[in-house]
Design a protein around this motif. Structure first.
Motif, PDB file in Angstrom:
ATOM      1  N   UNK A   1       1.173  -1.233   0.346  1.00  0.00           N
ATOM      2  CA  UNK A   1       0.176  -0.365   0.433  1.00  0.00           C
ATOM      3  C   UNK A   1       1.095   0.922   0.075  1.00  0.00           C
ATOM      4  N   UNK A   2       0.364   2.604  -0.732  1.00  0.00           N
ATOM      5  CA  UNK A   2       0.926   3.732  -0.609  1.00  0.00           C
ATOM      6  C   UNK A   2       0.226   4.432  -0.314  1.00  0.00           C
ATOM      7  N   UNK A   3       0.766   5.803   0.050  1.00  0.00           N
ATOM      8  CA  UNK A   3      -0.016   6.705   0.510  1.00  0.00           C
ATOM      9  C   UNK A   3       0.296   8.126   0.092  1.00  0.00           C
ATOM     10  N   UNK A   4      -0.604   9.018   0.468  1.00  0.00           N
ATOM     11  CA  UNK A   4       0.497  10.336  -0.314  1.00  0.00           C
ATOM     12  C   UNK A   4      -0.132  11.855   0.444  1.00  0.00           C
ATOM     13  N   UNK A   5       0.570  12.196   1.251  1.00  0.00           N
ATOM     14  CA  UNK A   5      -0.140  13.348   1.919  1.00  0.00           C
ATOM     15  C   UNK A   5       0.487  15.022   1.346  1.00  0.00           C
ATOM     16  N   UNK A   6      -0.651  15.612   0.981  1.00  0.00           N
ATOM     17  CA  UNK A   6      -0.162  16.918   0.740  1.00  0.00           C
ATOM     18  C   UNK A   6      -0.807  18.129   1.566  1.00  0.00           C
ATOM     19  N   UNK A   7       0.187  19.372   2.044  1.00  0.00           N
ATOM     20  CA  UNK A   7       0.471  19.824   2.730  1.00  0.00           C
ATOM     21  C   UNK A   7       0.578  21.442   2.161  1.00  0.00           C
ATOM     22  N   UNK A   8       0.656  22.249   3.023  1.00  0.00           N
ATOM     23  CA  UNK A   8       0.952  23.720   2.187  1.00  0.00           C
ATOM     24  C   UNK A   8      -0.060  24.493   2.535  1.00  0.00           C
ATOM     25  N   UNK A   9      -1.181  25.558   1.832  1.00  0.00           N
ATOM     26  CA  UNK A   9      -1.728  27.052   1.390  1.00  0.00           C
ATOM     27  C   UNK A   9      -2.781  26.151   0.472  1.00  0.00           C
ATOM     28  N   UNK A  10      -3.145  24.945   0.633  1.00  0.00           N
ATOM     29  CA  UNK A  10      -3.854  24.312  -0.667  1.00  0.00           C
ATOM     30  C   UNK A  10      -5.233  24.500   0.324  1.00  0.00           C
ATOM     31  N   UNK A  11      -5.906  24.918  -1.397  1.00  0.00           N
ATOM     32  CA  UNK A  11      -7.626  26.039  -1.030  1.00  0.00           C
ATOM     33  C   UNK A  11      -7.975  23.857  -1.732  1.00  0.00           C
ATOM     34  N   UNK A  12      -8.108  23.473  -2.924  1.00  0.00           N
ATOM     35  CA  UNK A  12      -8.790  22.254  -3.274  1.00  0.00           C
ATOM     36  C   UNK A  12      -8.016  21.519  -4.424  1.00  0.00           C
TER      37      UNK A  12
ATOM     38  N   UNK B   1      -3.806   1.221  -3.117  1.00  0.00           N
ATOM     39  CA  UNK B   1      -4.103  -0.006  -2.795  1.00  0.00           C
ATOM     40  C   UNK B   1      -3.745  -0.947  -3.453  1.00  0.00           C
ATOM     41  N   UNK B   2      -2.158  -2.099  -3.637  1.00  0.00           N
ATOM     42  CA  UNK B   2      -1.881  -2.830  -4.741  1.00  0.00           C
ATOM     43  C   UNK B   2      -1.401  -4.157  -4.386  1.00  0.00           C
ATOM     44  N   UNK B   3      -2.423  -5.200  -4.950  1.00  0.00           N
ATOM     45  CA  UNK B   3      -2.713  -6.739  -5.017  1.00  0.00           C
ATOM     46  C   UNK B   3      -1.790  -6.990  -6.005  1.00  0.00           C
ATOM     47  N   UNK B   4      -1.966  -9.232  -6.340  1.00  0.00           N
ATOM     48  CA  UNK B   4      -1.871  -9.525  -6.947  1.00  0.00           C
ATOM     49  C   UNK B   4      -0.573  -8.761  -7.870  1.00  0.00           C
ATOM     50  N   UNK B   5       0.585  -8.094  -6.971  1.00  0.00           N
ATOM     51  CA  UNK B   5       1.772  -7.515  -7.387  1.00  0.00           C
ATOM     52  C   UNK B   5       2.459  -8.937  -8.530  1.00  0.00           C
ATOM     53  N   UNK B   6       2.966  -7.991  -9.529  1.00  0.00           N
ATOM     54  CA  UNK B   6       3.349  -8.944 -10.393  1.00  0.00           C
ATOM     55  C   UNK B   6       5.052  -8.122 -10.954  1.00  0.00           C
ATOM     56  N   UNK B   7       6.474  -9.273 -10.999  1.00  0.00           N
ATOM     57  CA  UNK B   7       7.131  -8.405 -11.227  1.00  0.00           C
ATOM     58  C   UNK B   7       7.524  -6.867 -12.306  1.00  0.00           C
ATOM     59  N   UNK B   8       6.348  -6.657 -12.915  1.00  0.00           N
ATOM     60  CA  UNK B   8       6.251  -5.822 -14.270  1.00  0.00           C
ATOM     61  C   UNK B   8       5.111  -4.248 -13.567  1.00  0.00           C
ATOM     62  N   UNK B   9       5.332  -4.737 -12.331  1.00  0.00           N
ATOM     63  CA  UNK B   9       4.650  -3.498 -11.487  1.00  0.00           C
ATOM     64  C   UNK B   9       5.560  -2.699 -10.848  1.00  0.00           C
ATOM     65  N   UNK B  10       7.160  -3.599 -11.315  1.00  0.00           N
ATOM     66  CA  UNK B  10       8.842  -2.981 -10.412  1.00  0.00           C
ATOM     67  C   UNK B  10       8.775  -1.613 -11.055  1.00  0.00           C
ATOM     68  N   UNK B  11       8.921  -0.641 -10.319  1.00  0.00           N
ATOM     69  CA  UNK B  11       8.785   1.127 -10.900  1.00  0.00           C
ATOM     70  C   UNK B  11       9.585   1.505 -10.136  1.00  0.00           C
ATOM     71  N   UNK B  12       9.863   3.326  -9.561  1.00  0.00           N
ATOM     72  CA  UNK B  12       9.054   4.336  -9.367  1.00  0.00           C
ATOM     73  C   UNK B  12       8.203   5.123  -8.512  1.00  0.00           C
TER      74      UNK B  12
END
Length: 121
Positions: free
Chosen positions: A19-30, A81-92
């Motif tokens: 699972x990956x998560x990404x939180x945005x912070x700062x002077x954000x309106x929308x 959320x990444x399930x049933x991962x495959x070698x070809x999913x390897x990446x940044x």
């Protein structure tokens, strides 16, 4: 100043989940669309999944049925959320957000720093 901070990722065997998560912070309106992209060695960056502020989702054909994108608007956070991962999913994997700042009418794209996902055979 806006920051997108990613967490998660790592090494997993084929068939596993991450699972990956990404939180945005700062002077954000929308925040309009939040998305995940990925870039494998020697390949161009590609869209993995995206979700609008109202919850409409879009997936790359290669991950449909295996990956799920979601977001929490109260936390300005997007998940993958990444399930049933495959070698070809390897990446940044990179987080992206299209957002509007305080005292600004324009929309801007911001990117996270990237997190490595490696799937072993």
């Amino acid at each position: 100043q806006v920051q997108l901070v990613e967490s998660g990722g790592g090494l997993v065997q084929a068939g596993g989940s991450l699972g990956l998560s990404c939180a945005a912070s700062g002077s954000i309106v929308n925040i309009n669309v939040m998305a995940w992209y990925r870039q494998a060695p020697g390949k161009q960056r590609e869209l993995v999944a995206a979700v609008t502020s109202t919850g409409t989702t879009n997936y790359a054909d290669s991950v449909k049925g295996r990956f799920t994108i979601s977001r929490d608007n109260t936390k300005n956070t997007v998940y993958l959320q990444m399930n049933s991962l495959k070698p070809e999913d390897t990446a940044i994997y990179y987080c992206n957000a299209n957002l509007r700042l305080v005292l600004n009418t324009r929309w801007y794209d911001y990117w996270g720093q990237g997190t490595q996902v490696t799937v072993s055979p």
